[in-house]
Write a protein that holds these residues in place. Structure first.
Motif, PDB file in Angstrom:
ATOM      1  N   GLN A  13       0.825  -1.210   0.000  1.00  0.00           N
ATOM      2  CA  GLN A  13       0.000   0.000   0.000  1.00  0.00           C
ATOM      3  C   GLN A  13       0.855   1.254   0.000  1.00  0.00           C
ATOM      4  OE1 GLN A  13      -2.460  -0.397   3.487  1.00  0.00           O
ATOM      5  NE2 GLN A  13      -3.823  -1.862   2.497  1.00  0.00           N
ATOM      6  N   LEU A  14       0.497   2.169  -0.877  1.00  0.00           N
ATOM      7  CA  LEU A  14       1.019   3.527  -0.835  1.00  0.00           C
ATOM      8  C   LEU A  14       0.014   4.310  -0.005  1.00  0.00           C
ATOM      9  CD1 LEU A  14       3.465   4.908  -2.135  1.00  0.00           C
ATOM     10  CD2 LEU A  14       1.979   5.646  -3.971  1.00  0.00           C
ATOM     11  N   ILE A  15       0.496   5.120   0.919  1.00  0.00           N
ATOM     12  CA  ILE A  15      -0.383   5.787   1.887  1.00  0.00           C
ATOM     13  C   ILE A  15      -0.090   7.280   1.874  1.00  0.00           C
ATOM     14  CG2 ILE A  15      -1.044   5.907   4.328  1.00  0.00           C
ATOM     15  CD1 ILE A  15       0.131   3.010   4.568  1.00  0.00           C
ATOM     16  N   ARG A  16      -1.151   8.080   1.869  1.00  0.00           N
ATOM     17  CA  ARG A  16      -0.990   9.532   1.997  1.00  0.00           C
ATOM     18  C   ARG A  16      -2.053  10.118   2.907  1.00  0.00           C
ATOM     19  NH1 ARG A  16      -1.327  11.619  -4.299  1.00  0.00           N
ATOM     20  NH2 ARG A  16       0.652  10.671  -4.635  1.00  0.00           N
ATOM     21  N   GLU A  17      -1.724  11.264   3.439  1.00  0.00           N
ATOM     22  CA  GLU A  17      -2.699  11.987   4.246  1.00  0.00           C
ATOM     23  C   GLU A  17      -3.562  12.812   3.302  1.00  0.00           C
ATOM     24  OE1 GLU A  17      -2.283  13.982   8.464  1.00  0.00           O
ATOM     25  OE2 GLU A  17      -1.539  15.336   6.898  1.00  0.00           O
ATOM     26  N   MET A  18      -4.882  12.604   3.396  1.00  0.00           N
ATOM     27  CA  MET A  18      -5.822  13.313   2.536  1.00  0.00           C
ATOM     28  C   MET A  18      -7.073  13.638   3.344  1.00  0.00           C
ATOM     29  SD  MET A  18      -5.503  11.068  -0.982  1.00  0.00           S
ATOM     30  CE  MET A  18      -6.394  12.226  -2.020  1.00  0.00           C
ATOM     31  N   ALA A  19      -7.802  14.620   2.894  1.00  0.00           N
ATOM     32  CA  ALA A  19      -9.048  14.982   3.566  1.00  0.00           C
ATOM     33  C   ALA A  19     -10.161  14.028   3.137  1.00  0.00           C
ATOM     34  CB  ALA A  19      -9.433  16.420   3.223  1.00  0.00           C
ATOM     35  N   ASP A  20     -10.969  13.613   4.112  1.00  0.00           N
ATOM     36  CA  ASP A  20     -12.125  12.777   3.783  1.00  0.00           C
ATOM     37  C   ASP A  20     -13.298  13.680   3.401  1.00  0.00           C
ATOM     38  OD1 ASP A  20     -13.233  13.736   6.167  1.00  0.00           O
ATOM     39  OD2 ASP A  20     -12.993  11.849   7.243  1.00  0.00           O
TER      40      ASP A  20
ATOM     41  N   GLY B 293     -13.774  16.743   5.406  1.00  0.00           N
ATOM     42  CA  GLY B 293     -12.655  17.672   5.469  1.00  0.00           C
ATOM     43  C   GLY B 293     -11.598  17.275   6.489  1.00  0.00           C
ATOM     44  N   LYS B 294     -11.855  16.222   7.241  1.00  0.00           N
ATOM     45  CA  LYS B 294     -10.898  15.748   8.251  1.00  0.00           C
ATOM     46  C   LYS B 294      -9.744  15.030   7.555  1.00  0.00           C
ATOM     47  CE  LYS B 294     -10.523  12.711  12.223  1.00  0.00           C
ATOM     48  NZ  LYS B 294     -11.169  11.681  13.020  1.00  0.00           N
ATOM     49  N   LYS B 295      -8.495  15.347   7.970  1.00  0.00           N
ATOM     50  CA  LYS B 295      -7.329  14.678   7.394  1.00  0.00           C
ATOM     51  C   LYS B 295      -7.195  13.283   7.969  1.00  0.00           C
ATOM     52  CE  LYS B 295      -4.791  18.390   5.660  1.00  0.00           C
ATOM     53  NZ  LYS B 295      -3.881  18.413   4.601  1.00  0.00           N
ATOM     54  N   ARG B 296      -7.083  12.318   7.056  1.00  0.00           N
ATOM     55  CA  ARG B 296      -6.945  10.913   7.444  1.00  0.00           C
ATOM     56  C   ARG B 296      -5.954  10.240   6.495  1.00  0.00           C
ATOM     57  NH1 ARG B 296     -12.549   8.313   7.104  1.00  0.00           N
ATOM     58  NH2 ARG B 296     -11.396   6.555   7.909  1.00  0.00           N
ATOM     59  N   LEU B 297      -5.581   9.022   6.828  1.00  0.00           N
ATOM     60  CA  LEU B 297      -4.679   8.275   5.962  1.00  0.00           C
ATOM     61  C   LEU B 297      -5.487   7.533   4.903  1.00  0.00           C
ATOM     62  CD1 LEU B 297      -2.126   6.832   8.528  1.00  0.00           C
ATOM     63  CD2 LEU B 297      -1.942   8.894   7.114  1.00  0.00           C
ATOM     64  N   LYS B 298      -5.158   7.802   3.654  1.00  0.00           N
ATOM     65  CA  LYS B 298      -5.826   7.128   2.538  1.00  0.00           C
ATOM     66  C   LYS B 298      -4.818   6.165   1.924  1.00  0.00           C
ATOM     67  CE  LYS B 298      -9.207   7.997  -0.999  1.00  0.00           C
ATOM     68  NZ  LYS B 298      -9.960   9.023  -1.715  1.00  0.00           N
ATOM     69  N   ARG B 299      -5.290   4.962   1.617  1.00  0.00           N
ATOM     70  CA  ARG B 299      -4.429   3.892   1.140  1.00  0.00           C
ATOM     71  C   ARG B 299      -4.770   3.522  -0.291  1.00  0.00           C
ATOM     72  NH1 ARG B 299      -2.502   0.988   5.808  1.00  0.00           N
ATOM     73  NH2 ARG B 299      -3.142   2.124   7.654  1.00  0.00           N
ATOM     74  N   LEU B 300      -3.744   3.200  -1.046  1.00  0.00           N
ATOM     75  CA  LEU B 300      -3.920   2.717  -2.401  1.00  0.00           C
ATOM     76  C   LEU B 300      -3.377   1.291  -2.432  1.00  0.00           C
ATOM     77  CD1 LEU B 300      -4.924   3.636  -5.180  1.00  0.00           C
ATOM     78  CD2 LEU B 300      -2.580   4.309  -5.703  1.00  0.00           C
ATOM     79  N   ASP B 301      -4.243   0.329  -2.735  1.00  0.00           N
ATOM     80  CA  ASP B 301      -3.892  -1.088  -2.722  1.00  0.00           C
ATOM     81  C   ASP B 301      -3.194  -1.453  -4.026  1.00  0.00           C
ATOM     82  OD1 ASP B 301      -3.700  -3.821  -2.634  1.00  0.00           O
ATOM     83  OD2 ASP B 301      -5.847  -4.190  -2.405  1.00  0.00           O
TER      84      ASP B 301
ATOM     85  N   ASN C 291       2.437  12.654 -11.678  1.00  0.00           N
ATOM     86  CA  ASN C 291       1.893  12.627 -10.315  1.00  0.00           C
ATOM     87  C   ASN C 291       0.427  13.035 -10.267  1.00  0.00           C
ATOM     88  OD1 ASN C 291       4.116  11.591  -8.985  1.00  0.00           O
ATOM     89  ND2 ASN C 291       5.001  13.605  -8.584  1.00  0.00           N
ATOM     90  N   GLU C 292      -0.023  13.838 -11.228  1.00  0.00           N
ATOM     91  CA  GLU C 292      -1.437  14.210 -11.275  1.00  0.00           C
ATOM     92  C   GLU C 292      -2.295  12.981 -11.579  1.00  0.00           C
ATOM     93  OE1 GLU C 292       0.978  15.995 -12.966  1.00  0.00           O
ATOM     94  OE2 GLU C 292       1.051  17.569 -11.445  1.00  0.00           O
ATOM     95  N   ASP C 293      -1.816  12.126 -12.477  1.00  0.00           N
ATOM     96  CA  ASP C 293      -2.528  10.875 -12.756  1.00  0.00           C
ATOM     97  C   ASP C 293      -2.600  10.018 -11.494  1.00  0.00           C
ATOM     98  OD1 ASP C 293      -2.809  11.602 -15.428  1.00  0.00           O
ATOM     99  OD2 ASP C 293      -1.190  10.278 -16.141  1.00  0.00           O
ATOM    100  N   LEU C 294      -1.490   9.932 -10.771  1.00  0.00           N
ATOM    101  CA  LEU C 294      -1.471   9.140  -9.542  1.00  0.00           C
ATOM    102  C   LEU C 294      -2.425   9.733  -8.505  1.00  0.00           C
ATOM    103  CD1 LEU C 294      -0.312   6.747  -7.992  1.00  0.00           C
ATOM    104  CD2 LEU C 294       1.561   8.245  -7.256  1.00  0.00           C
TER     105      LEU C 294
ATOM    106  N   PHE D 101      -5.534   7.842  -6.643  1.00  0.00           N
ATOM    107  CA  PHE D 101      -5.765   7.876  -5.189  1.00  0.00           C
ATOM    108  C   PHE D 101      -7.181   8.320  -4.887  1.00  0.00           C
ATOM    109  CE2 PHE D 101      -1.508   7.376  -3.380  1.00  0.00           C
ATOM    110  CZ  PHE D 101      -1.806   6.921  -2.119  1.00  0.00           C
ATOM    111  N   THR D 102      -7.631   9.374  -5.544  1.00  0.00           N
ATOM    112  CA  THR D 102      -8.972   9.909  -5.294  1.00  0.00           C
ATOM    113  C   THR D 102     -10.045   8.891  -5.667  1.00  0.00           C
ATOM    114  OG1 THR D 102      -8.215  12.174  -5.652  1.00  0.00           O
ATOM    115  CG2 THR D 102     -10.575  11.761  -5.905  1.00  0.00           C
ATOM    116  N   GLU D 103      -9.879   8.231  -6.791  1.00  0.00           N
ATOM    117  CA  GLU D 103     -10.917   7.334  -7.304  1.00  0.00           C
ATOM    118  C   GLU D 103     -10.840   5.924  -6.723  1.00  0.00           C
ATOM    119  OE1 GLU D 103     -10.366   7.651 -11.534  1.00  0.00           O
ATOM    120  OE2 GLU D 103     -11.069   9.735 -11.574  1.00  0.00           O
TER     121      GLU D 103
END
Length: 101
Positions: free
Chosen positions: A52-59, A62-70, A86-89, A93-95
């Motif tokens: 997993q690649l992991i980044r901090e993103m807003a849910d 609007g709360k910042k949480r860790l979002k994971r990409l499997d 990186n925009e594609d990446l 992550f968003t989708e």
């Protein structure tokens, strides 16, 4: 690419499993090459557990949480390998990313 965390856990069915977890700042220029490298590793080593690649993103609140990409998910793998920047990446992550518990 060196992952930040290697987690070794015992699976009742397969024995020891290694998970690769990589928290990574989305502003770094090595995001896409790192993601592609982990996808290639996951494809070549199906015995590995989570990758997993992991980044901090807003849910959605609007709360910042860790979002994971499997990066073991075949659909995500194909999208990452076809990404050009990186925009594609970030779009992947968003989708396709998910918030952990």
């Amino acid at each position: 690419a060196f992952p930040d965390f290697l987690i070794i856990r015992k699976d009742p069915d397969t024995g020891l499993v290694v998970d690769i977890l990589e928290p990574h700042d989305s502003s770094r220029i090595d995001n896409l090459p790192k993601a592609k490298g982990f996808v290639k590793y996951a494809k070549e080593n199906p015995i590995v557990g989570r990758v997993q690649l992991i980044r901090e993103m807003a849910d959605s609140t609007g709360k910042k949480r860790l979002k994971r990409l499997d990066l073991t998910d075949m659909r995500v793998q194909e999208r990452v390998l076809l990404a050009n920047n990186n925009e594609d990446l970030a779009r992947i992550f968003t989708e396709d990313g998910f918030f952990g518990a």
